[in-house]
Design a protein around this motif. Sequence first.
Motif, PDB file in Angstrom:
ATOM      1  N   ARG A  49      -9.962  -0.862  -1.020  1.00  0.00           N
ATOM      2  CA  ARG A  49     -11.233  -0.672  -1.754  1.00  0.00           C
ATOM      3  C   ARG A  49     -11.074  -0.991  -3.229  1.00  0.00           C
ATOM      4  O   ARG A  49     -11.909  -1.671  -3.832  1.00  0.00           O
ATOM      5  CB  ARG A  49     -11.725   0.773  -1.613  1.00  0.00           C
ATOM      6  CG  ARG A  49     -12.408   1.107  -0.332  1.00  0.00           C
ATOM      7  CD  ARG A  49     -13.231   2.374  -0.484  1.00  0.00           C
ATOM      8  NE  ARG A  49     -12.500   3.502  -1.009  1.00  0.00           N
ATOM      9  CZ  ARG A  49     -11.866   4.401  -0.268  1.00  0.00           C
ATOM     10  NH1 ARG A  49     -11.851   4.273   1.040  1.00  0.00           N
ATOM     11  NH2 ARG A  49     -11.242   5.419  -0.828  1.00  0.00           N
ATOM     12  N   ASP A  50     -10.014  -0.481  -3.827  1.00  0.00           N
ATOM     13  CA  ASP A  50      -9.802  -0.682  -5.264  1.00  0.00           C
ATOM     14  C   ASP A  50      -9.576  -2.160  -5.583  1.00  0.00           C
ATOM     15  O   ASP A  50     -10.096  -2.679  -6.587  1.00  0.00           O
ATOM     16  CB  ASP A  50      -8.612   0.152  -5.748  1.00  0.00           C
ATOM     17  CG  ASP A  50      -8.893   1.655  -5.708  1.00  0.00           C
ATOM     18  OD1 ASP A  50     -10.074   2.034  -5.584  1.00  0.00           O
ATOM     19  OD2 ASP A  50      -7.926   2.440  -5.783  1.00  0.00           O
ATOM     20  N   LYS A  51      -8.804  -2.854  -4.750  1.00  0.00           N
ATOM     21  CA  LYS A  51      -8.554  -4.285  -4.976  1.00  0.00           C
ATOM     22  C   LYS A  51      -9.850  -5.075  -4.858  1.00  0.00           C
ATOM     23  O   LYS A  51     -10.123  -5.966  -5.673  1.00  0.00           O
ATOM     24  CB  LYS A  51      -7.526  -4.802  -3.979  1.00  0.00           C
ATOM     25  CG  LYS A  51      -6.107  -4.325  -4.216  1.00  0.00           C
ATOM     26  CD  LYS A  51      -5.162  -4.858  -3.153  1.00  0.00           C
ATOM     27  CE  LYS A  51      -5.076  -6.380  -3.174  1.00  0.00           C
ATOM     28  NZ  LYS A  51      -4.149  -6.881  -2.130  1.00  0.00           N
ATOM     29  N   ARG A  52     -10.647  -4.752  -3.844  1.00  0.00           N
ATOM     30  CA  ARG A  52     -11.913  -5.452  -3.662  1.00  0.00           C
ATOM     31  C   ARG A  52     -12.824  -5.261  -4.868  1.00  0.00           C
ATOM     32  O   ARG A  52     -13.422  -6.223  -5.377  1.00  0.00           O
ATOM     33  CB  ARG A  52     -12.619  -4.962  -2.399  1.00  0.00           C
ATOM     34  CG  ARG A  52     -13.992  -5.572  -2.212  1.00  0.00           C
ATOM     35  CD  ARG A  52     -14.867  -4.783  -1.266  1.00  0.00           C
ATOM     36  NE  ARG A  52     -16.230  -5.314  -1.284  1.00  0.00           N
ATOM     37  CZ  ARG A  52     -17.147  -4.987  -2.178  1.00  0.00           C
ATOM     38  NH1 ARG A  52     -16.856  -4.105  -3.134  1.00  0.00           N
ATOM     39  NH2 ARG A  52     -18.348  -5.523  -2.137  1.00  0.00           N
ATOM     40  N   ALA A  53     -12.956  -4.028  -5.314  1.00  0.00           N
ATOM     41  CA  ALA A  53     -13.859  -3.740  -6.428  1.00  0.00           C
ATOM     42  C   ALA A  53     -13.449  -4.523  -7.673  1.00  0.00           C
ATOM     43  O   ALA A  53     -14.304  -5.027  -8.415  1.00  0.00           O
ATOM     44  CB  ALA A  53     -13.871  -2.244  -6.718  1.00  0.00           C
ATOM     45  N   GLU A  54     -12.154  -4.658  -7.886  1.00  0.00           N
ATOM     46  CA  GLU A  54     -11.663  -5.350  -9.085  1.00  0.00           C
ATOM     47  C   GLU A  54     -12.023  -6.832  -9.070  1.00  0.00           C
ATOM     48  O   GLU A  54     -12.512  -7.379 -10.060  1.00  0.00           O
ATOM     49  CB  GLU A  54     -10.146  -5.182  -9.184  1.00  0.00           C
ATOM     50  CG  GLU A  54      -9.544  -5.816 -10.426  1.00  0.00           C
ATOM     51  CD  GLU A  54      -8.048  -5.573 -10.522  1.00  0.00           C
ATOM     52  OE1 GLU A  54      -7.399  -6.249 -11.348  1.00  0.00           O
ATOM     53  OE2 GLU A  54      -7.525  -4.727  -9.777  1.00  0.00           O
ATOM     54  N   VAL A  55     -11.818  -7.517  -7.929  1.00  0.00           N
ATOM     55  CA  VAL A  55     -12.078  -8.953  -7.897  1.00  0.00           C
ATOM     56  C   VAL A  55     -13.572  -9.257  -7.788  1.00  0.00           C
ATOM     57  O   VAL A  55     -14.019 -10.326  -8.228  1.00  0.00           O
ATOM     58  CB  VAL A  55     -11.304  -9.641  -6.752  1.00  0.00           C
ATOM     59  CG1 VAL A  55      -9.807  -9.528  -6.989  1.00  0.00           C
ATOM     60  CG2 VAL A  55     -11.687  -9.072  -5.395  1.00  0.00           C
TER      61      VAL A  55
END
Length: 489
Positions: A36-42
Amino acid sequence: MSSAFLGMPPFPQAARRALADTQLRRNLAGATRTIRDKRAEVVRELPDWEELREAGRALKERTLRHLDHYLLQLEERVTAAGGQVHWARDAAEANRIVTRLVQETGEREVVKVKSMTTQEIGLNEALDSAGITAYETDLAELIVQLGEDLPSHILVPAIHRNRAEIRDLFRREMADAGEVGDEPAELAEAARRHLRQKFLRAKVGISGANFLVAETGTAVVVESEGNGRMCLTLPETLISVVGIEKVVPTWQDLEVYLQLLPRSSTGERMNPYTSTWTGTEDGDGPRSFHLVLLDAGRTDTLADRIGRQTLNCIRCSACLNVCPVYERTGGHAYGSVYPGPIGAVLSPQLRGTGAAVDRSLPFASTLCGACYEVCPVKIDIPEVLVHLRARVVEETGERRRTPSPEALAMRAAKWVFSSPARLAAAQRVAALGGRAVGRRGRVGRLPGPLAGWTDARDAPAPARETFRQWWKRTRLDSGGRGRTDERST
């Protein structure tokens, strides 16, 4: 649908067992939070993300409206490029086609690219019954296969296992693993050594496809490990089993999806490996290419005005990673190769709602809407869930000779709510009952059919004073006229 999932209990029963597994919940919470965190960042990097989502939705819906045209165009282009197209109405027919194609090569083993579609039809089991061994080459799929396990996530099938569990599995099941440790690099290296000879000797490869381009007859696979590239280029024969909804009209349409998919699935800006192939070419890749186009309930789903949007899915798994239900129960509780929110709407449509496990899936949701917010092609999963719930209720009512307790309760509620006097009386009775069974403002356990409300949570006790009583006490004068609140003037 894969026989591996046959006989699994309905979601409420399976979820209750999963909730008792604290290690499973820790594994899931850590993994989904990271993704989730990686997705939100990109996603934040793209100022036109919402426009991309809308473009992805519009392209899918336009394609589905003219699916017959694009499928025939795809068949024509694949055939012209040297490939062969086979049409499969259901899983059984697809398995027969693939098994026959492998047997015609004389081979007894195949290497596979990770494919949800082949899992859906139970291809590995079908090949095994014909004496053909299928080797999964994706790391997570390999873990599932070695453990004689079931996949629990669309993107990361072994998400329910942690590194220590995988290390022990490798030491036990892989003769060449040695004393491998639990560091990711060591585990990946052990899997690489285990698979290397299988890649080099395999004469048949089997894949799915993320997309099929109608105007060129091109199949597209995106992956992160490079195993897919090995399976798609080294074997002499390549067989791809693909759902008919994976078609996109033009090569240019891929531009949208190759931005949406990696960001939504792995939290990457682009896929490390994007493989495309069009038919066959002398001296380059497989000498024989077969495309098996699978229906298996997709045409029936297309006929459903609300449910058809489920076919927009590009299998990114973003909805799983934000779902509070999935995070706590894991994928096995869904009894399908498609778990999480998308599985709760896709599986009952592809398989029908005849079995108890499929009737329960549309109710495996809080309807919080988080899945819709992250879906890269804007599938309104909560809308489809409510639609399928209504269908389940209607079908259940038609099968029963006598009304169900729920139907009787709804009739009673209709009778009460249709009369102000009856509603007021019911509220007074509820207030009295709440004081009798409630403790500190909570009702811990209700009797009989009402127990479903309190099996997994406390229910708030009814208020001692109803809204009508409060309004009469604070807002009406003795003549029944509304009193003016000086603070609002």
